[in-house]
Scaffold this active site. Structure first.
Site, short mmCIF file in Angstrom:
data_model
loop_
_atom_site.label_atom_id
_atom_site.label_comp_id
_atom_site.label_asym_id
_atom_site.label_seq_id
_atom_site.Cartn_x
_atom_site.Cartn_y
_atom_site.Cartn_z
CG HIS A 77 -0.27 0.05 2.37
ND1 HIS A 77 -0.13 1.08 3.44
CD2 HIS A 77 -0.16 -1.11 3.46
CE1 HIS A 77 0.02 1.33 4.47
NE2 HIS A 77 0.33 -0.45 4.25
CG ASP A 132 2.39 0.03 8.06
OD1 ASP A 132 2.54 0.47 6.92
OD2 ASP A 132 1.72 0.13 8.98
CD GLU A 170 -2.92 -1.40 5.61
OE1 GLU A 170 -3.09 -2.82 5.96
OE2 GLU A 170 -2.61 -0.27 5.94
CD GLU A 171 -1.57 2.29 7.73
OE1 GLU A 171 -2.16 2.07 8.25
OE2 GLU A 171 -0.45 2.32 7.60
CG ASP A 213 1.17 -3.94 6.02
OD1 ASP A 213 2.21 -2.82 6.37
OD2 ASP A 213 0.27 -4.00 5.52
CG HIS A 247 1.14 2.44 12.90
ND1 HIS A 247 -0.61 3.11 13.09
CD2 HIS A 247 1.41 2.45 11.48
CE1 HIS A 247 -0.84 2.31 12.06
NE2 HIS A 247 -0.04 1.69 10.29
#
Length: 412
Positions: A83, A200, A234-235, A255, A335
């Protein structure tokens, strides 16, 4: 054993990954802001990368990319997904003190936003700023800076303009709903460690592009069609649900994999995830990836993630009857200020190439529906100590009295 026999049994060498290309691609991706909803620029960059490699692609209305590497057979096709979107923030409030209240885009903690440099994207310009707690200066607030809560209601953005009122902000063109992108702050160290926000999933995007380049450069022929997919939501949960088509029977998501206490992931290996919060991944596809890693000597770990979902979950929840799996690069502090290692990206790239070159899990998967013939088998009765002579043949039914019939009268 003769030399020719040894040659037949030798594991084929995988096409070589151009790591310099991978690293350059990663740095360029990180330089392009792409919080969910603000992804056009990163889509255009990725399309340009595919053009340079020589891979055809299509783009959905909103910007998801579906590329195609042709195989000897069109079905059952496979997808390999990464992504392009990242976390970010949005203007929630124009405050009377001349600062901005914000809400997150995606799921992440405000404690990792504190102190972050950022860009506010207004309708007409881009403004720089910093995310700060409401009480920042110890010279003004003393110990209160250590006791204030940590959440999104207790941070604000200081924009780098003369601003002491809400009017100052609106005069500068700032509106509720403006996108905010935090600086990635990438740092590549000589020993192979890579630190940055948004590894990410831009590290996996770079890996996928490098894997595609390795296959094209080597002239390797795929067994079946492979579709590299680059998704843009995606997030926030929807991910690959809009970029698939009916020919795709297998989908592997690339991922971030979480290295933390209680996890089995390592920052210097690829991770093969067996289950996330959406449930177990496909048994056969997952074990195929494990066997490929073993066969090619690729450093890997198996892991289970309790607080994690990926493009694979979005695809299944959208009603796609496909086999899914998840592989990733090992990284610390997802994150947040993420860190991985060159070895992990190399391992993931090698595993991706090995998978793209491999045969499908089941030839039967070329059709969405079929008979029992060719269906996969996980646990064989003879391996469990169960006598197969006592089992009815397919198409026969075991009646309540233990006799076998083709009518199935004893079943409700």
């Amino acid at each position: 054993m003769t030399e020719s026999a040894r040659s037949k049994n030798k594991t084929p060498t995988l096409p070589k990954i151009d790591y310099a290309f991978l690293e350059e691609t990663l740095l360029q991706l990180l330089a392009i802001p792409s919080p969910v909803g603000l992804t056009d620029a990163v889509v255009r960059y990725t399309a340009g990368r595919l053009d340079a490699i020589g891979i055809p692609y299509e783009i959905t209305r909103r910007g998801a990319i579906r590329a195609t590497l042709k195989g000897r057979e069109a079905r059952p096709a496979r997808a390999i997904v990464a992504h392009l979107d990242t976390l970010g923030a949005m203007v929630r409030e124009i405050k009377s003190n001349g600062r901005i209240g914000i809400v997150p885009i995606g799921s992440w903690s405000s404690r990792f936003a504190e102190g972050g440099r950022l860009t506010v994207f207004t309708d007409t310009q881009q403004l720089r700023g910093t995310c700060l707690p409401l009480k920042t200066s110890g010279h003004a607030y003393g110990d209160e800076i250590d006791t204030q809560p940590s959440n999104w209601d207790h941070v604000e953005v200081r924009v780098d303009i003369p601003s002491h009122s809400a009017k100052d902000l609106t005069d500068a063109g700032i509106n509720v709903g403006d996108w905010i992108a935090f600086d990635p702050q990438p740092e590549l160290q000589p020993d192979g460690y890579i630190n940055s926000r948004y590894l990410d999933d831009k590290a996996a995007v770079a890996v996928l592009l490098a894997a595609c380049k390795a296959i094209v450069d080597s002239g390797s022929k795929l067994a079946i069609d492979a579709h590299p997919l680059f998704t843009i939501t995606e997030e926030v949960g929807s991910g690959s649900s809009a970029a698939l088509h009916g020919d795709i029977a297998e989908m592997v998501s690339l991922d971030i994999a979480i290295a933390a206490p209680g996890q089995n992931t390592d920052e210097r290996a690829a991770t093969i995830c067996v289950q996330d919060m959406a449930g177990p991944f496909d048994y056969h596809l997952t074990h195929k990836l494990i066997e490929l890693a073993k066969t090619h000597g690729i450093a890997h770990r198996r892991d289970v993630f309790r607080f994690y979902r990926s493009d694979s979950a979005a695809a299944v929840e959208a009603g796609n009857d496909i086999r899914t799996a998840l592989i990733g690069f090992g990284a610390d502090a997802s994150h947040a200020q993420e860190r991985t290692h060159r070895d992990s990206l190399q391992a993931l790239a090698d595993l991706t190439v090995a998978y793209m070159l491999s045969d499908p899990v089941a030839r039967r998967d070329r059709k969405s529906m079929g008979s029992l013939e060719g269906f996969t088998e996980q646990l064989k009765p003879e391996e469990m100590g169960v006598s197969t002579t006592a089992l009815p043949d397919p198409g026969e039914f075991l009646e309540a009295d233990g006799t076998v019939s083709t009518e199935g009268g004893g079943r409700s």
